[in-house]
Design a protein around this motif. Sequence first.
Motif, mmCIF file in Angstrom:
data_model
loop_
_atom_site.group_PDB
_atom_site.id
_atom_site.type_symbol
_atom_site.label_atom_id
_atom_site.label_comp_id
_atom_site.label_asym_id
_atom_site.label_seq_id
_atom_site.Cartn_x
_atom_site.Cartn_y
_atom_site.Cartn_z
ATOM 1 N N ARG A 139 0.840 -1.197 0.000
ATOM 2 C CA ARG A 139 0.000 0.000 0.000
ATOM 3 C C ARG A 139 0.880 1.254 0.000
ATOM 4 N NH1 ARG A 139 -5.239 0.859 3.301
ATOM 5 N NH2 ARG A 139 -5.408 3.104 3.357
ATOM 6 N N GLU A 192 -3.119 0.347 -3.623
ATOM 7 C CA GLU A 192 -2.864 -0.868 -2.868
ATOM 8 C C GLU A 192 -3.124 -2.130 -3.682
ATOM 9 O OE1 GLU A 192 -5.629 -1.061 0.486
ATOM 10 O OE2 GLU A 192 -6.938 0.258 -0.661
ATOM 11 N N THR A 224 -4.932 6.505 -2.364
ATOM 12 C CA THR A 224 -4.365 5.297 -1.781
ATOM 13 C C THR A 224 -4.236 4.285 -2.911
ATOM 14 O OG1 THR A 224 -5.433 5.710 0.346
ATOM 15 C CG2 THR A 224 -4.693 3.463 -0.082
ATOM 16 N N GLU A 269 0.452 5.662 -0.016
ATOM 17 C CA GLU A 269 -0.375 6.869 0.044
ATOM 18 C C GLU A 269 0.309 7.945 -0.802
ATOM 19 O OE1 GLU A 269 -3.254 7.091 1.885
ATOM 20 O OE2 GLU A 269 -3.025 5.035 2.606
ATOM 21 N N GLU A 315 -5.474 13.488 -2.579
ATOM 22 C CA GLU A 315 -4.925 12.304 -1.905
ATOM 23 C C GLU A 315 -5.475 11.015 -2.508
ATOM 24 O OE1 GLU A 315 -5.867 13.004 2.173
ATOM 25 O OE2 GLU A 315 -4.237 14.428 2.422
ATOM 26 N N THR A 317 -9.139 9.597 -2.237
ATOM 27 C CA THR A 317 -9.735 9.842 -0.924
ATOM 28 C C THR A 317 -10.034 11.320 -0.677
ATOM 29 O OG1 THR A 317 -7.524 9.877 0.049
ATOM 30 C CG2 THR A 317 -8.701 7.782 0.098
#
Length: 74
Positions: free
Chosen positions: A8, A54, A52, A10, A50, A46
Motif C-alpha cells: 500500500r 494498494e 491510496t 499513500e 490524496e 480519498t
Amino acid sequence: MENGTMLRIEVNAKNSADKDHLLSDAVAKLIPAALKQREGILVTRTSHAEFTIEVDPQVPCGFTREKTSAAMSQ
C-alpha cells in the motif's frame, strides 16, 4: 508490508502535473507484489489531492481499478 513487500502507498499530489507521475510511480512499485500475490491494484481517490494505491484481492491479477471513496461523493 507483508514479508518486507510493500502492499500500500499513500500519495498526496500537490498539483495535477505531479498527480499522473506520482500515481504511475506508485502503481509501478506495487506491480511486483501484486503479481506475486496474483492480485490486482486498486487506486482510491480519498480527497481532491490524496490517493491510496494498494494490492487488492478484489481486483483481478494484471488489472488496475480506480474508484472514488464514498466521502468524496458527498
